[in-house]
Design a protein around this motif. Structure first.
Motif, PDB file in Angstrom:
ATOM      1  N   SER A  18      27.139  -6.245  11.972  1.00  0.00           N
ATOM      2  CA  SER A  18      27.850  -5.181  11.282  1.00  0.00           C
ATOM      3  C   SER A  18      27.848  -3.892  12.203  1.00  0.00           C
ATOM      4  O   SER A  18      28.975  -3.212  11.975  1.00  0.00           O
ATOM      5  CB  SER A  18      27.175  -5.192  10.025  1.00  0.00           C
ATOM      6  OG  SER A  18      27.726  -3.970   9.161  1.00  0.00           O
ATOM      7  N   THR A  22      31.232  -1.845  13.271  1.00  0.00           N
ATOM      8  CA  THR A  22      31.434  -0.338  12.737  1.00  0.00           C
ATOM      9  C   THR A  22      31.571   0.440  13.958  1.00  0.00           C
ATOM     10  O   THR A  22      32.615   1.078  14.070  1.00  0.00           O
ATOM     11  CB  THR A  22      30.348   0.062  11.860  1.00  0.00           C
ATOM     12  OG1 THR A  22      30.078  -0.551  10.606  1.00  0.00           O
ATOM     13  CG2 THR A  22      30.354   1.518  11.721  1.00  0.00           C
ATOM     14  N   ARG A 123      34.944   4.335   4.875  1.00  0.00           N
ATOM     15  CA  ARG A 123      35.392   4.082   3.405  1.00  0.00           C
ATOM     16  C   ARG A 123      36.090   2.806   3.121  1.00  0.00           C
ATOM     17  O   ARG A 123      35.710   2.141   2.024  1.00  0.00           O
ATOM     18  CB  ARG A 123      36.291   5.402   3.072  1.00  0.00           C
ATOM     19  CG  ARG A 123      35.657   6.676   3.019  1.00  0.00           C
ATOM     20  CD  ARG A 123      35.111   6.818   1.544  1.00  0.00           C
ATOM     21  NE  ARG A 123      35.999   6.774   0.753  1.00  0.00           N
ATOM     22  CZ  ARG A 123      36.194   6.128  -0.306  1.00  0.00           C
ATOM     23  NH1 ARG A 123      35.242   5.245  -0.673  1.00  0.00           N
ATOM     24  NH2 ARG A 123      37.093   6.053  -1.391  1.00  0.00           N
ATOM     25  N   TYR A 124      37.197   2.329   4.044  1.00  0.00           N
ATOM     26  CA  TYR A 124      38.045   1.239   3.793  1.00  0.00           C
ATOM     27  C   TYR A 124      37.339  -0.181   4.488  1.00  0.00           C
ATOM     28  O   TYR A 124      37.639  -1.150   3.836  1.00  0.00           O
ATOM     29  CB  TYR A 124      39.115   1.732   3.980  1.00  0.00           C
ATOM     30  CG  TYR A 124      39.712   2.897   3.271  1.00  0.00           C
ATOM     31  CD1 TYR A 124      39.795   2.749   1.704  1.00  0.00           C
ATOM     32  CD2 TYR A 124      39.788   3.929   4.010  1.00  0.00           C
ATOM     33  CE1 TYR A 124      40.050   3.878   1.185  1.00  0.00           C
ATOM     34  CE2 TYR A 124      40.018   5.365   3.109  1.00  0.00           C
ATOM     35  CZ  TYR A 124      40.059   5.004   1.706  1.00  0.00           C
ATOM     36  OH  TYR A 124      40.434   6.190   0.959  1.00  0.00           O
ATOM     37  N   TYR A 125      36.800   0.044   5.622  1.00  0.00           N
ATOM     38  CA  TYR A 125      36.371  -1.223   6.199  1.00  0.00           C
ATOM     39  C   TYR A 125      35.028  -1.566   5.791  1.00  0.00           C
ATOM     40  O   TYR A 125      34.643  -2.788   5.298  1.00  0.00           O
ATOM     41  CB  TYR A 125      36.304  -1.316   7.635  1.00  0.00           C
ATOM     42  CG  TYR A 125      35.918  -2.362   8.340  1.00  0.00           C
ATOM     43  CD1 TYR A 125      36.845  -3.437   8.382  1.00  0.00           C
ATOM     44  CD2 TYR A 125      34.724  -2.569   8.817  1.00  0.00           C
ATOM     45  CE1 TYR A 125      36.296  -4.659   8.910  1.00  0.00           C
ATOM     46  CE2 TYR A 125      34.464  -3.660   9.342  1.00  0.00           C
ATOM     47  CZ  TYR A 125      34.986  -4.666   9.448  1.00  0.00           C
ATOM     48  OH  TYR A 125      34.818  -5.961  10.101  1.00  0.00           O
ATOM     49  N   GLU A 126      33.917  -0.566   5.697  1.00  0.00           N
ATOM     50  CA  GLU A 126      32.765  -0.815   5.282  1.00  0.00           C
ATOM     51  C   GLU A 126      32.452  -0.818   3.911  1.00  0.00           C
ATOM     52  O   GLU A 126      31.482  -1.111   3.247  1.00  0.00           O
ATOM     53  CB  GLU A 126      31.806   0.225   5.912  1.00  0.00           C
ATOM     54  CG  GLU A 126      31.576  -0.088   7.589  1.00  0.00           C
ATOM     55  CD  GLU A 126      30.673  -1.252   7.940  1.00  0.00           C
ATOM     56  OE1 GLU A 126      29.876  -1.732   7.082  1.00  0.00           O
ATOM     57  OE2 GLU A 126      30.989  -1.915   8.867  1.00  0.00           O
ATOM     58  N   ASP A 127      33.682  -0.274   3.112  1.00  0.00           N
ATOM     59  CA  ASP A 127      33.505  -0.178   1.574  1.00  0.00           C
ATOM     60  C   ASP A 127      32.295   0.786   1.131  1.00  0.00           C
ATOM     61  O   ASP A 127      31.899   0.492   0.200  1.00  0.00           O
ATOM     62  CB  ASP A 127      33.639  -1.580   1.044  1.00  0.00           C
ATOM     63  CG  ASP A 127      33.990  -1.531  -0.265  1.00  0.00           C
ATOM     64  OD1 ASP A 127      34.892  -0.736  -0.682  1.00  0.00           O
ATOM     65  OD2 ASP A 127      33.547  -2.341  -1.166  1.00  0.00           O
ATOM     66  N   LEU A 128      32.272   1.803   1.892  1.00  0.00           N
ATOM     67  CA  LEU A 128      31.220   2.836   1.368  1.00  0.00           C
ATOM     68  C   LEU A 128      31.877   3.713   0.453  1.00  0.00           C
ATOM     69  O   LEU A 128      33.035   4.147   0.448  1.00  0.00           O
ATOM     70  CB  LEU A 128      30.680   3.773   2.471  1.00  0.00           C
ATOM     71  CG  LEU A 128      29.705   2.596   3.485  1.00  0.00           C
ATOM     72  CD1 LEU A 128      29.194   3.748   4.415  1.00  0.00           C
ATOM     73  CD2 LEU A 128      28.805   1.916   2.793  1.00  0.00           C
ATOM     74  N   SER A 129      31.244   4.416  -0.503  1.00  0.00           N
ATOM     75  CA  SER A 129      31.682   5.461  -1.191  1.00  0.00           C
ATOM     76  C   SER A 129      31.844   6.894  -0.505  1.00  0.00           C
ATOM     77  O   SER A 129      31.331   7.080   0.582  1.00  0.00           O
ATOM     78  CB  SER A 129      30.641   5.716  -2.665  1.00  0.00           C
ATOM     79  OG  SER A 129      29.608   6.158  -1.860  1.00  0.00           O
ATOM     80  N   GLN A 132      28.437   8.233  -0.012  1.00  0.00           N
ATOM     81  CA  GLN A 132      27.491   7.490   1.243  1.00  0.00           C
ATOM     82  C   GLN A 132      28.410   8.026   2.550  1.00  0.00           C
ATOM     83  O   GLN A 132      27.523   8.194   3.447  1.00  0.00           O
ATOM     84  CB  GLN A 132      27.833   6.084   1.137  1.00  0.00           C
ATOM     85  CG  GLN A 132      26.844   5.451  -0.133  1.00  0.00           C
ATOM     86  CD  GLN A 132      27.342   4.033  -0.373  1.00  0.00           C
ATOM     87  OE1 GLN A 132      28.364   3.756  -0.356  1.00  0.00           O
ATOM     88  NE2 GLN A 132      26.214   3.444  -0.824  1.00  0.00           N
ATOM     89  N   THR A 133      29.655   7.773   2.699  1.00  0.00           N
ATOM     90  CA  THR A 133      30.449   8.411   3.914  1.00  0.00           C
ATOM     91  C   THR A 133      29.832   9.645   4.268  1.00  0.00           C
ATOM     92  O   THR A 133      29.739  10.153   5.353  1.00  0.00           O
ATOM     93  CB  THR A 133      31.831   8.091   3.607  1.00  0.00           C
ATOM     94  OG1 THR A 133      32.023   6.750   3.322  1.00  0.00           O
ATOM     95  CG2 THR A 133      32.651   8.321   5.128  1.00  0.00           C
ATOM     96  N   SER A 148      39.993  11.064   4.994  1.00  0.00           N
ATOM     97  CA  SER A 148      40.443   9.713   4.621  1.00  0.00           C
ATOM     98  C   SER A 148      41.735   9.721   4.597  1.00  0.00           C
ATOM     99  O   SER A 148      42.530   8.918   4.951  1.00  0.00           O
ATOM    100  CB  SER A 148      39.640   9.157   3.688  1.00  0.00           C
ATOM    101  OG  SER A 148      38.462   9.193   3.979  1.00  0.00           O
TER     102      SER A 148
END
Length: 169
Positions: A18, A22, A123-129, A132-133, A148
């Motif tokens: 992972s 990233t 935000r969009y690949y790791e799907d973090l809020s 969190q980002t 973003s």
């Protein structure tokens, strides 16, 4: 010391794929991504007892990888010069297998600035809020939202420009 090393090795085994993905999406080059992950894991090992006490070592490692990917471009001995054209072009079969779309997206990601690229990837690949980002990048939530949005718009435009080229093949 042995238990510390065992815990760290287990973490690295689980988290490395992972972290490498990233780093690759943030810096756009597999070799630079590997270097960024190695730099981050080295620093993480040094701080491992503290990181384990605090908890959530994966979030800490991800932040270190993003920072290492950004810092790597600033070091003069790591700067490379890209050429305008790739010497070997892929054949038609490569495009038929869906590689064209992936390559278009990766090329569009490379065109983004470092902060926009990091925001879009996290935000969009790791799907973090957004929260969190912002924590990982050390910036405000508003910065994450604006970077973003700008990054996605730039990606859309780059992909739209590239689509006629892919369809012509």
């Amino acid at each position: 010391m042995v238990e510390r090393d065992r815990a760290f090795a287990e973490f690295v085994e689980v988290a490395s794929p992972s972290l490498r993905r990233t780093a690759f999406l943030v810096c756009g080059d597999r070799h630079k991504a590997d270097d960024a992950v190695q730099d981050a894991l080295y620093k993480l090992y040094l701080a491992w007892p503290k990181v384990q006490r605090v908890g959530n070592p994966f979030a800490y490692a991800r932040r270190m990888v993003v920072n290492a990917a950004h810092d790597g471009g600033r070091r003069p001995w790591r700067r490379e010069v890209s050429i305008a054209e790739v010497p070997d072009s892929p054949g038609r079969d490569d495009f038929a297998a869906g590689h064209a779309e992936r390559d278009v997206v990766l090329e569009a990601l490379r065109a983004l600035g470092p902060r926009q690229r990091a925001c879009v990837v996290l935000r969009y690949y790791e799907d973090l809020s957004v929260e969190q980002t912002a924590e990982i990048l050390g910036c405000s939530e508003g910065t994450v939202k604006s970077q973003s949005a700008r990054g996605l718009e730039t990606l859309r435009q780059a992909i739209d420009r590239a689509q006629p080229k892919c369809q012509a093949l």
